[in-house]
Design an enzyme around this catalytic site. Structure first.
Site, PDB file in Angstrom:
ATOM      1  N   GLU A  84      44.272-130.012 -61.152  1.00  0.00           N
ATOM      2  CA  GLU A  84      44.457-130.390 -59.751  1.00  0.00           C
ATOM      3  C   GLU A  84      44.019-129.231 -58.869  1.00  0.00           C
ATOM      4  OE1 GLU A  84      48.255-131.832 -58.279  1.00  0.00           O
ATOM      5  OE2 GLU A  84      47.345-132.134 -56.292  1.00  0.00           O
ATOM      6  N   GLU A 109      46.207-123.554 -56.546  1.00  0.00           N
ATOM      7  CA  GLU A 109      46.534-123.529 -55.111  1.00  0.00           C
ATOM      8  C   GLU A 109      46.548-122.074 -54.670  1.00  0.00           C
ATOM      9  OE1 GLU A 109      46.808-123.892 -51.654  1.00  0.00           O
ATOM     10  OE2 GLU A 109      47.167-125.928 -52.374  1.00  0.00           O
ATOM     11  N   ASP A 136      41.647-119.362 -56.318  1.00  0.00           N
ATOM     12  CA  ASP A 136      40.563-120.267 -55.918  1.00  0.00           C
ATOM     13  C   ASP A 136      40.075-121.069 -57.134  1.00  0.00           C
ATOM     14  OD1 ASP A 136      38.154-121.412 -55.105  1.00  0.00           O
ATOM     15  OD2 ASP A 136      37.566-119.670 -53.909  1.00  0.00           O
ATOM     16  N   ASP A 159      40.966-130.044 -47.610  1.00  0.00           N
ATOM     17  CA  ASP A 159      40.770-129.701 -46.198  1.00  0.00           C
ATOM     18  C   ASP A 159      39.529-130.416 -45.665  1.00  0.00           C
ATOM     19  OD1 ASP A 159      42.897-127.605 -45.933  1.00  0.00           O
ATOM     20  OD2 ASP A 159      41.747-126.759 -47.582  1.00  0.00           O
ATOM     21  N   ASP A 195      42.110-138.798 -45.991  1.00  0.00           N
ATOM     22  CA  ASP A 195      42.453-139.660 -44.855  1.00  0.00           C
ATOM     23  C   ASP A 195      41.462-139.443 -43.699  1.00  0.00           C
ATOM     24  OD1 ASP A 195      43.152-137.136 -44.107  1.00  0.00           O
ATOM     25  OD2 ASP A 195      45.169-137.630 -43.412  1.00  0.00           O
ATOM     26  N   GLU A 233      50.982-138.658 -45.758  1.00  0.00           N
ATOM     27  CA  GLU A 233      50.194-139.875 -45.846  1.00  0.00           C
ATOM     28  C   GLU A 233      50.942-141.027 -45.185  1.00  0.00           C
ATOM     29  OE1 GLU A 233      49.054-140.498 -49.844  1.00  0.00           O
ATOM     30  OE2 GLU A 233      47.896-142.297 -49.394  1.00  0.00           O
TER      31      GLU A 233
HETATM   32  C1  LIG Z   1      44.930-130.233 -46.767  1.00  0.00           C
HETATM   33  S1  LIG Z   1      45.783-129.490 -48.081  1.00  0.00           S
HETATM   34  C2  LIG Z   1      46.290-130.874 -49.080  1.00  0.00           C
HETATM   35  C3  LIG Z   1      47.388-130.526 -50.013  1.00  0.00           C
HETATM   36  C4  LIG Z   1      47.855-131.617 -50.959  1.00  0.00           C
HETATM   37  N1  LIG Z   1      46.833-131.971 -51.937  1.00  0.00           N
HETATM   38  C5  LIG Z   1      48.340-132.837 -50.218  1.00  0.00           C
HETATM   39  O1  LIG Z   1      47.824-133.921 -50.485  1.00  0.00           O
HETATM   40  O2  LIG Z   1      49.231-132.702 -49.389  1.00  0.00           O
HETATM   41  C6  LIG Z   1      44.492-128.765 -49.043  1.00  0.00           C
HETATM   42  C7  LIG Z   1      44.988-127.652 -49.952  1.00  0.00           C
HETATM   43  O3  LIG Z   1      43.942-127.198 -50.761  1.00  0.00           O
HETATM   44  C8  LIG Z   1      44.073-125.797 -50.932  1.00  0.00           C
HETATM   45  N2  LIG Z   1      42.745-125.300 -51.295  1.00  0.00           N
HETATM   46  C9  LIG Z   1      41.627-125.364 -50.558  1.00  0.00           C
HETATM   47  N3  LIG Z   1      40.601-124.856 -51.226  1.00  0.00           N
HETATM   48  C10 LIG Z   1      41.088-124.447 -52.438  1.00  0.00           C
HETATM   49  C11 LIG Z   1      40.500-123.833 -53.563  1.00  0.00           C
HETATM   50  N4  LIG Z   1      39.189-123.545 -53.590  1.00  0.00           N
HETATM   51  N5  LIG Z   1      41.279-123.547 -54.616  1.00  0.00           N
HETATM   52  C12 LIG Z   1      42.603-123.844 -54.595  1.00  0.00           C
HETATM   53  N6  LIG Z   1      43.210-124.432 -53.551  1.00  0.00           N
HETATM   54  C13 LIG Z   1      42.462-124.728 -52.488  1.00  0.00           C
HETATM   55  C14 LIG Z   1      44.570-125.305 -49.601  1.00  0.00           C
HETATM   56  O4  LIG Z   1      45.218-124.068 -49.704  1.00  0.00           O
HETATM   57  C15 LIG Z   1      45.505-126.435 -49.211  1.00  0.00           C
HETATM   58  O5  LIG Z   1      46.820-126.175 -49.599  1.00  0.00           O
END
Ligand SMILES: C[S@@+](CC[C@H](N)C(=O)[O-])C[C@H]1O[C@@H](n2cnc3c(N)ncnc32)[C@H](O)[C@@H]1O
Length: 251
Positions: A84, A109, A136, A159, A195, A233
């Site tokens: 994930e 994360e 990352d 994001d 979304d 959501e």
């Molecule tokens: C908009 S949030 C959505 C979180 C969750 N999946 C949800 O549905 O609520 C996107 C998440 O992806 C993480 N993220 C973005 N790029 C990432 C990467 N390259 N590796 C790990 N995490 C990442 C961000 O820190 C953030 O917490």
């Protein structure tokens, strides 16, 4: 443990992430590629800090730029492994790990409070089939995970990077999808959800163009049962916003 600079995602998934003052459209001089996340402040609660101290040693897998023995990472448990990417506060992750107990979940994360929150859920719900790499996911795929090994990949509400000039920071891009597909074993799947309609359209186009993948649906997929509706959501749905799931399989 040190954490990379990141965005706090106790924000709704559709948060714009367009803090121009943070130089969001420029790579950091020390980074050769644009990151899919950017530095913002985050707050770790006492409960999350306790979870780090007590459960971190059991459930956190430190990032190292070397191949990881996945079976060893899960304490010798041999099971299909799903990666994930970006679990946020881990609400969906904990739910899915509980409803799919025969699967191992390797979860990346970069947001420290999110990692603490998932560790806390692991403790509260006695979950044993999750491991967390607080790094990352792009580096993790490049260096730790072996091609052809994953049973699935979950990318939920990545994001959206709404502004056109920031679109290049989106995770679901052709090159990255090829990398994900190469890490799947035959029959493995990629499940994305968003979304943000323009991102959903980009996901569909990019996933459909990847020769290693085939769509399991005609266009967007019905929401698989294992993915719960998170509070963000639900809030979006109440406001009349759409959500799009995409499920592609490795041929
Ligand atoms: C908009 S949030 C959505 C979180 C969750 N999946 C949800 O549905 O609520 C996107 C998440 O992806 C993480 N993220 C973005 N790029 C990432 C990467 N390259 N590796 C790990 N995490 C990442 C961000 O820190 C953030 O917490």
């Amino acid at each position: 443990m040190t954490f990379p600079d990141t965005v706090p995602h106790d924000l709704p998934p559709s948060d714009d992430n367009t803090d121009d003052s943070a130089g969001a459209d420029k790579p950091h001089p020390l980074h050769r590629r644009l990151k899919s996340f950017v530095k913002r402040a985050g707050r770790t609660t006492d409960g999350q800090a306790r979870a780090f101290a007590e459960l971190g040693p059991l459930f956190l897998i430190p990032y190292t730029p070397e191949p990881l023995d996945l079976t060893a990472a899960f304490g010798g448990r041999v099971a299909p492994t799903v990666l994930e990417i970006g679990f946020g506060m881990g609400e969906a992750t904990a739910h899915i790990a509980t409803v799919l107990p025969e699967t191992n979940f390797f979860c990346c994360e970069v947001h420290e409070p999110g990692v603490g929150a998932l560790l806390k859920r692991i403790g509260e719900q006695s979950i044993s089939n999750i491991r967390i790499c607080a790094h990352d996911a792009v580096d993790v795929l490049d260096h730790m995970l072996q091609p052809g090994t994953l049973a699935g990949v979950h990318v939920f509400f990545p994001d959206p990077w709404h502004k056109k000039r920031h679109n290049k920071r989106r995770l679901i891009q052709p090159e990255f999808v090829t990398k994900l597909a190469q890490h799947l074993r035959p029959g493995g799947y990629i499940h994305c959800a968003t979304d943000w309609q323009p991102y959903a359209e980009q996901m569909l186009e990019v996933l459909a163009a990847e020769p290693l993948l085939r769509n399991t649906a005609e266009g967007y997929a019905p929401k698989p049962d294992y993915r719960p509706l998170t509070k963000f959501e639900n809030r979006g749905i109440k406001l009349g916003h759409g959500v799009w799931d995409l499920v592609f399989e490795r041929a």
